[in-house]
Write an enzyme that holds these catalytic residues in place. Structure first.
Site, PDB file in Angstrom:
ATOM      1  N   ASP A  48       0.868  -1.182   0.000  1.00 51.80           N
ATOM      2  CA  ASP A  48       0.000   0.000   0.000  1.00 51.80           C
ATOM      3  C   ASP A  48       0.902   1.228   0.000  1.00 51.80           C
ATOM      4  O   ASP A  48       2.094   1.142   0.285  1.00 51.80           O
ATOM      5  CB  ASP A  48      -0.889  -0.012   1.256  1.00 51.80           C
ATOM      6  CG  ASP A  48      -1.803   1.213   1.326  1.00 51.80           C
ATOM      7  OD1 ASP A  48      -2.316   1.631   0.266  1.00 51.80           O
ATOM      8  OD2 ASP A  48      -1.980   1.773   2.418  1.00 51.80           O
ATOM      9  N   SER A  49       0.292   2.361  -0.288  1.00 58.44           N
ATOM     10  CA  SER A  49       1.037   3.617  -0.236  1.00 58.44           C
ATOM     11  C   SER A  49       1.514   3.917   1.185  1.00 58.44           C
ATOM     12  O   SER A  49       2.443   4.689   1.379  1.00 58.44           O
ATOM     13  CB  SER A  49       0.149   4.749  -0.727  1.00 58.44           C
ATOM     14  OG  SER A  49      -1.059   4.768   0.022  1.00 58.44           O
ATOM     15  N   CYS A  84      -3.820  -0.986  -2.046  1.00 59.57           N
ATOM     16  CA  CYS A  84      -4.109   0.432  -2.275  1.00 59.57           C
ATOM     17  C   CYS A  84      -5.127   0.593  -3.412  1.00 59.57           C
ATOM     18  O   CYS A  84      -4.887   0.132  -4.535  1.00 59.57           O
ATOM     19  CB  CYS A  84      -2.817   1.145  -2.631  1.00 59.57           C
ATOM     20  SG  CYS A  84      -3.020   2.909  -2.904  1.00 59.57           S
ATOM     21  N   GLU A 129      -5.683   8.576   9.751  1.00 63.63           N
ATOM     22  CA  GLU A 129      -4.281   8.544  10.203  1.00 63.63           C
ATOM     23  C   GLU A 129      -4.145   9.159  11.592  1.00 63.63           C
ATOM     24  O   GLU A 129      -3.353   8.713  12.406  1.00 63.63           O
ATOM     25  CB  GLU A 129      -3.396   9.315   9.224  1.00 63.63           C
ATOM     26  CG  GLU A 129      -3.416   8.767   7.829  1.00 63.63           C
ATOM     27  CD  GLU A 129      -2.102   8.125   7.420  1.00 63.63           C
ATOM     28  OE1 GLU A 129      -1.085   8.401   8.054  1.00 63.63           O
ATOM     29  OE2 GLU A 129      -2.138   7.336   6.459  1.00 63.63           O
ATOM     30  N   CYS A 143     -11.216   2.964  -0.333  1.00 62.82           N
ATOM     31  CA  CYS A 143      -9.916   3.454   0.126  1.00 62.82           C
ATOM     32  C   CYS A 143      -9.506   2.646   1.349  1.00 62.82           C
ATOM     33  O   CYS A 143     -10.356   2.314   2.192  1.00 62.82           O
ATOM     34  CB  CYS A 143     -10.022   4.936   0.477  1.00 62.82           C
ATOM     35  SG  CYS A 143      -8.539   5.623   1.225  1.00 62.82           S
ATOM     36  N   HIS A 193      -8.160   3.436   3.996  1.00 62.80           N
ATOM     37  CA  HIS A 193      -8.330   4.073   5.305  1.00 62.80           C
ATOM     38  C   HIS A 193      -9.778   4.099   5.792  1.00 62.80           C
ATOM     39  O   HIS A 193     -10.025   4.247   6.984  1.00 62.80           O
ATOM     40  CB  HIS A 193      -7.825   5.520   5.242  1.00 62.80           C
ATOM     41  CG  HIS A 193      -6.343   5.625   5.161  1.00 62.80           C
ATOM     42  ND1 HIS A 193      -5.609   5.045   4.158  1.00 62.80           N
ATOM     43  CD2 HIS A 193      -5.451   6.253   5.968  1.00 62.80           C
ATOM     44  CE1 HIS A 193      -4.333   5.311   4.343  1.00 62.80           C
ATOM     45  NE2 HIS A 193      -4.205   6.044   5.440  1.00 62.80           N
TER      46      HIS A 193
HETATM   47  N1  DGL Z   1      -3.960   3.800   0.110  1.00 59.97           N
HETATM   48  C1  DGL Z   1      -4.712   4.857  -0.541  1.00 59.97           C
HETATM   49  C2  DGL Z   1      -5.951   4.246  -1.200  1.00 59.97           C
HETATM   50  O1  DGL Z   1      -6.451   3.199  -0.796  1.00 59.97           O
HETATM   51  C3  DGL Z   1      -5.087   5.953   0.413  1.00 59.97           C
HETATM   52  C4  DGL Z   1      -3.919   6.800   0.874  1.00 59.97           C
HETATM   53  C5  DGL Z   1      -3.212   7.507  -0.264  1.00 59.97           C
HETATM   54  O2  DGL Z   1      -3.759   8.467  -0.827  1.00 59.97           O
HETATM   55  O3  DGL Z   1      -2.102   7.067  -0.600  1.00 59.97           O
HETATM   56  O4  DGL Z   1      -6.454   4.819  -2.130  1.00 59.97           O
END
Ligand code: DGL
Length: 281
Positions: free
Chosen positions: A24-25, A87, A166, A198, A200
């Site tokens: 993931d990011s 992600c 976060e 997403c 999060h």
């Molecule tokens: N992991 C990203 C997503 O699921 C969210 C956080 C980001 O913008 O990197 O889209």
């Protein structure tokens, strides 16, 4: 004949023991790891969070594809049986490039979420919230249309929910106002299914449920983390690569190690992470 059978069994066992790579990011993808571990506790998992470069959701498709390739190469070099793109933003813009690049199953979280949304909707009106990148890429409407062209999809970017998750700001007036603003236009379209597009957003699930009720919507929530876990299980079972037991390991890599790492990781994973390694990718 006997020799052939033995060879097949050995090969299957070896493959089953290889880890699943998840990236993931940042740390949000741990929501996917949590769901996979709950469903498949025997699986060994390697997780990479590119938290030095998070967020991806506001970046150009070219940059997202480049970053995603770095992450996937890092995990693939360690030997995997499957690569899971936790992600949504990467899944939205880079999944085809990653599938072409690696000779193993590469699962994107959007395909899993889209599949579940189509299964759940009764009135064929689905809402999606995600990052600006995910919404701009139109990935959920395309993935849903591929499964059922009669389904109408309404999307809304919900960028503020990432920093709220976060921060651990998961209840009270601020997240309620933010969630209201993002889901109200979707409720007005009469959605009966809402995709949390997403990594999060599952952390804000209870506030989202509450605001749907307040808005007199009975929309069913599709959590892409849960959908992804179900898909991982399905593909591993199909390939006969499931690892049995309860003792799967989790090894975490990050590209930055902020002071708050422990708290954030626990929030997303729901348990303490004992071993984490900082790496350059
Ligand atoms: N992991 C990203 C997503 O699921 C969210 C956080 C980001 O913008 O990197 O889209």
């Amino acid at each position: 004949m006997t020799t052939d059978t033995t060879m097949t069994t050995d090969t299957t066992m070896t493959r089953a023991d290889l880890p699943i790579g998840v990236f993931d990011s940042g740390l949000g993808g741990l929501t996917v790891v949590k769901a996979v571990r709950a469903l498949l506790p025997g699986e060994n998992i390697l997780y990479l969070g590119d938290n030095a470069r998070v967020p991806y959701g506001t970046r150009s498709p070219e940059t997202i594809r480049r970053y995603a390739t770095h992450c996937a190469d890092f995990l693939h070099q360690r030997g995997l049986k499957m690569l899971v793109v936790a992600c949504n933003t990467v899944s939205a813009v880079a999944i085809d490039a990653l599938k072409e690049r690696f000779p193993l199953p590469v699962l994107g979280v959007i395909e899993a979420g889209a599949k579940l949304a189509v299964q759940h909707t009764r009135n064929r009106i689905v809402g999606v919230i995600g990052t600006a990148g995910t919404v701009a890429a139109n990935a959920y409407p395309r993935a849903i249309a591929q499964r059922d062209a009669r389904v109408t999809v309404h999307q809304n970017p919900a960028p503020l929910l990432v920093p709220l998750a976060e921060e651990g700001w998961l209840e009270g007036t601020v997240p309620e106002l933010a969630v209201d603003r993002y889901i109200r236009p979707l409720i007005d379209k009469d959605i009966d299914t809402l995709v949390l597009g997403c990594t999060h957003y599952p952390l804000l699930r209870s506030v989202i449920e509450q605001r749907l009720r307040t808005g007199h919507s009975a929309a069913h929530i599709v959590d892409s983390a849960g959908a992804m876990a179900a898909e991982v299980s399905r593909v591993l079972a199909e390939e006969r690569w499931l690892r049995q037991g309860e003792n799967g390991t989790l090894q975490c890599f990050v590209t930055d190690l902020p002071q708050s790492f422990g708290h954030m990781a626990e929030r997303f994973l729901g348990q303490h992470i004992s071993a984490v390694e900082r790496v350059d990718i």
